[in-house]
Write a protein that holds these residues in place. Structure first.
Motif, PDB file in Angstrom:
ATOM      1  N   THR A 293       0.835  -1.206   0.000  1.00  0.00           N
ATOM      2  CA  THR A 293       0.000   0.000   0.000  1.00  0.00           C
ATOM      3  C   THR A 293       0.869   1.255   0.000  1.00  0.00           C
ATOM      4  O   THR A 293       0.528   2.249  -0.618  1.00  0.00           O
ATOM      5  CB  THR A 293      -0.945   0.039   1.215  1.00  0.00           C
ATOM      6  OG1 THR A 293      -0.158  -0.104   2.388  1.00  0.00           O
ATOM      7  CG2 THR A 293      -1.982  -1.035   1.155  1.00  0.00           C
ATOM      8  N   LEU A 294       2.009   1.160   0.690  1.00  0.00           N
ATOM      9  CA  LEU A 294       2.920   2.311   0.696  1.00  0.00           C
ATOM     10  C   LEU A 294       3.434   2.611  -0.708  1.00  0.00           C
ATOM     11  O   LEU A 294       3.426   3.746  -1.166  1.00  0.00           O
ATOM     12  CB  LEU A 294       4.093   2.040   1.627  1.00  0.00           C
ATOM     13  CG  LEU A 294       5.205   3.073   1.569  1.00  0.00           C
ATOM     14  CD1 LEU A 294       4.871   4.236   2.467  1.00  0.00           C
ATOM     15  CD2 LEU A 294       6.528   2.478   1.952  1.00  0.00           C
TER      16      LEU A 294
ATOM     17  N   LEU B 177       2.198   1.679  -3.567  1.00  0.00           N
ATOM     18  CA  LEU B 177       1.137   2.025  -4.505  1.00  0.00           C
ATOM     19  C   LEU B 177       0.683   3.457  -4.299  1.00  0.00           C
ATOM     20  O   LEU B 177       0.393   4.174  -5.237  1.00  0.00           O
ATOM     21  CB  LEU B 177      -0.061   1.084  -4.320  1.00  0.00           C
ATOM     22  CG  LEU B 177       0.059  -0.293  -4.934  1.00  0.00           C
ATOM     23  CD1 LEU B 177      -1.161  -1.112  -4.567  1.00  0.00           C
ATOM     24  CD2 LEU B 177       0.208  -0.205  -6.441  1.00  0.00           C
ATOM     25  N   ASN B 178       0.625   3.855  -3.056  1.00  0.00           N
ATOM     26  CA  ASN B 178       0.039   5.142  -2.746  1.00  0.00           C
ATOM     27  C   ASN B 178       0.740   5.759  -1.550  1.00  0.00           C
ATOM     28  O   ASN B 178       0.235   5.726  -0.445  1.00  0.00           O
ATOM     29  CB  ASN B 178      -1.452   4.939  -2.426  1.00  0.00           C
ATOM     30  CG  ASN B 178      -2.144   6.229  -2.117  1.00  0.00           C
ATOM     31  OD1 ASN B 178      -1.879   7.239  -2.755  1.00  0.00           O
ATOM     32  ND2 ASN B 178      -2.991   6.195  -1.111  1.00  0.00           N
TER      33      ASN B 178
ATOM     34  N   PRO C 149       3.851   2.639   6.893  1.00  0.00           N
ATOM     35  CA  PRO C 149       2.903   1.743   6.219  1.00  0.00           C
ATOM     36  C   PRO C 149       1.921   1.089   7.171  1.00  0.00           C
ATOM     37  O   PRO C 149       0.742   0.932   6.846  1.00  0.00           O
ATOM     38  CB  PRO C 149       3.806   0.667   5.590  1.00  0.00           C
ATOM     39  CG  PRO C 149       5.131   1.261   5.509  1.00  0.00           C
ATOM     40  CD  PRO C 149       5.248   2.243   6.615  1.00  0.00           C
TER      41      PRO C 149
ATOM     42  N   MET D 157      -6.474   2.643   6.675  1.00  0.00           N
ATOM     43  CA  MET D 157      -7.276   2.006   5.640  1.00  0.00           C
ATOM     44  C   MET D 157      -8.292   1.038   6.228  1.00  0.00           C
ATOM     45  O   MET D 157      -9.389   0.864   5.709  1.00  0.00           O
ATOM     46  CB  MET D 157      -6.328   1.267   4.714  1.00  0.00           C
ATOM     47  CG  MET D 157      -6.812   1.161   3.309  1.00  0.00           C
ATOM     48  SD  MET D 157      -5.507   0.457   2.322  1.00  0.00           S
ATOM     49  CE  MET D 157      -4.415   1.830   2.177  1.00  0.00           C
TER      50      MET D 157
ATOM     51  N   PHE E  17      -8.073   4.757  -3.694  1.00  0.00           N
ATOM     52  CA  PHE E  17      -7.226   5.565  -2.823  1.00  0.00           C
ATOM     53  C   PHE E  17      -7.733   6.976  -2.580  1.00  0.00           C
ATOM     54  O   PHE E  17      -7.012   7.811  -2.080  1.00  0.00           O
ATOM     55  CB  PHE E  17      -5.805   5.644  -3.397  1.00  0.00           C
ATOM     56  CG  PHE E  17      -5.094   4.334  -3.316  1.00  0.00           C
ATOM     57  CD1 PHE E  17      -4.964   3.706  -2.099  1.00  0.00           C
ATOM     58  CD2 PHE E  17      -4.579   3.737  -4.449  1.00  0.00           C
ATOM     59  CE1 PHE E  17      -4.317   2.489  -1.996  1.00  0.00           C
ATOM     60  CE2 PHE E  17      -3.931   2.524  -4.355  1.00  0.00           C
ATOM     61  CZ  PHE E  17      -3.805   1.902  -3.134  1.00  0.00           C
TER      62      PHE E  17
END
Lengths: 306, 247
Positions: free
Chosen positions: A151-152, A154-155, B38, B45, B56
């Motif tokens: 996720t980091l 990717l975005n 992260p 999220m 996103f």
């Protein structure tokens, strides 16, 4: 795994001195003859359990599989060892793995050693926090680490947005290296810390009393004494990096490392070359480990007058 | 590196003002950027109201119900993960403790070699090891054949793709994580305590139960944590690999 770091690398002061050193002699925990025998047999079986797959891996590197899957023993052949790089995708992936492991190990070893030195040598505020921070990644399931890194990449959230040039805004070799440095770092820091803990820092004072400058003291006194610990940590992180599958699977993009290639191809083909390459890795790492142990044993032998 | 000789406290550690932070910063920054950030964004999220996690757009709400949803949707998988991990942890104690005991108390000067042997198998790739287990436990493999001949398994019974193979694989993979901490705990035990117990007419077994075992329990506990947590995380991956049908 913290314990692996602690136990695999005994601290400098060795407790075994003064204990009965001959193999098999019971160290007075008093148990019946029979019970004691049974226990030894059990331990032998446990080791056999640990080595069963290794035996199979090595054995099947000499197998000539009937079809595409090297699961069942057919007949003995040396072909696989004569052509270890016959499967080009497999070999390419292996090279990528080695490259990742080299870069990740170098960076992680430097960063991790610095952390370990700071933790052992200095008393400072935030000490406990740093200790916690280096243990946390070890207790995090790989799948969590992998998906959060994905996720980091990717975005990237705000503070990291300006760093995304580092991975070129795409996943691949660089993101794999970043992830591998991350999980190797903790292992290195803990291993080196465990090794350095028994270090006699007054040796540095002695060197400086004799007029050595700080840099020279570090180079001539400190470094040689802690190098075995650093080397062990480096070897460990090299092995970890070479072996990693789950985290790599998340951050790899289109890049293929050795485990990824094996996994990807395993539905169509499991070639004996896999076993050959795995055996090579095993031989090299066992060789390095053996050399290290032998060196230590020699040094100890030289130190104790017989 | 080596700062000028500073003051030291009782443990010999220096009191540094800037040096420790200088040493720490590269590694700690790395951990903060690529581990803490992260994780935080993953947490964020987990509370978003989005349908897909690949969406996103900056939308965030404190949707705690995601958590209860996750538990209720995947309760079977959660439960199975914990069962497998628990079984594997118990097996690791059962196999690892005696092994650590033998290495610690009877290894003599081969102790380091034996410890090395415990770790050596893990220098081969996880996937390659798993493939080897496939060969060993495979339907045409030696073990299934033996078990079928002795009627432990039914005629066309198998081990692959069953809970047994998953637990066996987990146990295998995490055994060193149990052996090493237990070894460290056993190794630290002052054996004169055992002599003392025997001088007081304790039997060997009793001395073990009353002296050695309690002193080694912290190691077992540490090993249990090191085994159970990653095993619970790993069983999902492993079951999809070794046992495609028990998903």
């Amino acid at each position: 795994m913290t314990a692996l770091a602690d136990a695999g690398t005994p601290p400098i002061d060795d407790r075994s001195v003064g204990r009965d050193q001959s193999f098999g002699s019971e160290v007075s925990t008093g148990m019946g003859r029979l019970g004691s025998r049974l226990l030894n047999v059990f331990a032998g079986l446990a080791l056999a359990y640990l080595f069963a797959p290794i035996f199979v891996i090595v054995l099947f590197s000499f197998n000539k599989p009937a079809g595409k899957f090297n699961y069942v023993w057919q007949e003995f052949t040396l072909d696989n060892w004569l052509h270890p790089f016959a499967k080009s995708e497999l070999f390419d992936a292996f090279v990528v793995s080695l490259q990742v492991a080299v870069v990740a190990t170098i960076v992680a070893t430097i960063f991790g050693t610095l952390i370990a030195l700071a933790l052992v040598r200095y008393r400072f505020t935030g000490n406990g926090l740093v200790n916690l921070l280096i243990v946390l990644p070890l207790t995090t399931p790989e799948i969590v680490m992998g998906s959060s890194l994905l996720t980091l990449f990717l975005n990237p959230p705000q503070p990291l947005d300006s760093f995304s040039w580092a991975w070129n805004d795409e996943r691949g070799f660089r993101t794999i290296v970043i992830a591998h440095i991350l999980f190797c770092l903790s292992f290195v820091a803990l291993t080196v810390k465990a090794r350095v803990r028994g270090f006699d820092w007054s040796l540095e004072d002695a060197a400086m009393d004799l007029g050595a400058r700080p840099m020279r003291t570090f180079r001539k006194v400190t470094l040689p004494l802690i190098v075995p610990g650093i080397a062990a940590a480096g070897l460990l992180s090299f092995a970890l990096s070479l072996d990693d599958f789950i985290i790599t699977l998340f951050v790899r993009g289109d890049e293929k490392t050795f485990p990824i290639q094996i996994f990807g191809a395993s539905r169509v083909e499991v070639s004996p070359q896999i076993n050959v390459l795995a055996t090579m890795v095993l031989l090299v790492s066992v060789g390095l480990m053996g050399a290290g142990t032998l060196r230590k044993a020699r040094r100890d032998a030289a130190r104790t007058p017989s | 590196m080596a700062a000028a000789v500073g003051e030291r406290d009782a443990t010999g550690a220096r009191r540094g003002r800037f040096a420790p932070y200088g040493l720490l910063s590269p590694g700690v920054i790395w951990l903060a950027l690529f581990f803490l950030v992260p994780l935080a964004s993953l947490f964020q999220m987990s509370l978003s109201a989005k349908e897909s996690r690949f969406d996103f757009s900056p939308d965030f709400s404190w949707k705690w119900s995601n958590y209860s949803d996750a538990v209720s949707h995947f309760s079977a998988q959660f439960w199975r993960s914990f069962q497998y991990a628990g079984a594997a942890t118990l097996l690791c104690v059962a196999i690892g403790y005696p092994l650590a005991y033998v290495i610690a108390f009877r290894g003599g000067r081969y102790r380091n070699l034996l410890l090395g042997l415990v770790v050596v198998p893990f220098f081969t790739s996880y996937l390659v090891r798993t493939l080897a287990w496939r060969t060993i436990l495979g339907d045409d493999g030696p073990i299934v054949g033996l078990l079928q001949n002795t009627h432990v398994l039914p005629e066309n019974g198998r081990l692959l793709a069953t809970g047994i193979s998953v637990v066996g694989g987990l146990t295998y993979n995490f055994l060193p994580f149990m052996v090493l901490p237990v070894y460290v705990a056993l190794e630290k035990i002052d054996l004169t305590l055992v002599d003392a117990a025997k001088d007081l007419y304790s039997s060997g077994w009793r001395a073990f139960r009353k002296v050695v075992l309690p002193l080694s329990l912290p190691g077992v506990f540490a090993g249990g944590l090191l085994t159970f947590i990653p095993a619970a995380g790993d069983s999902s991956t492993r079951s999809s690999w070794v046992a495609p049908t028990t998903r």
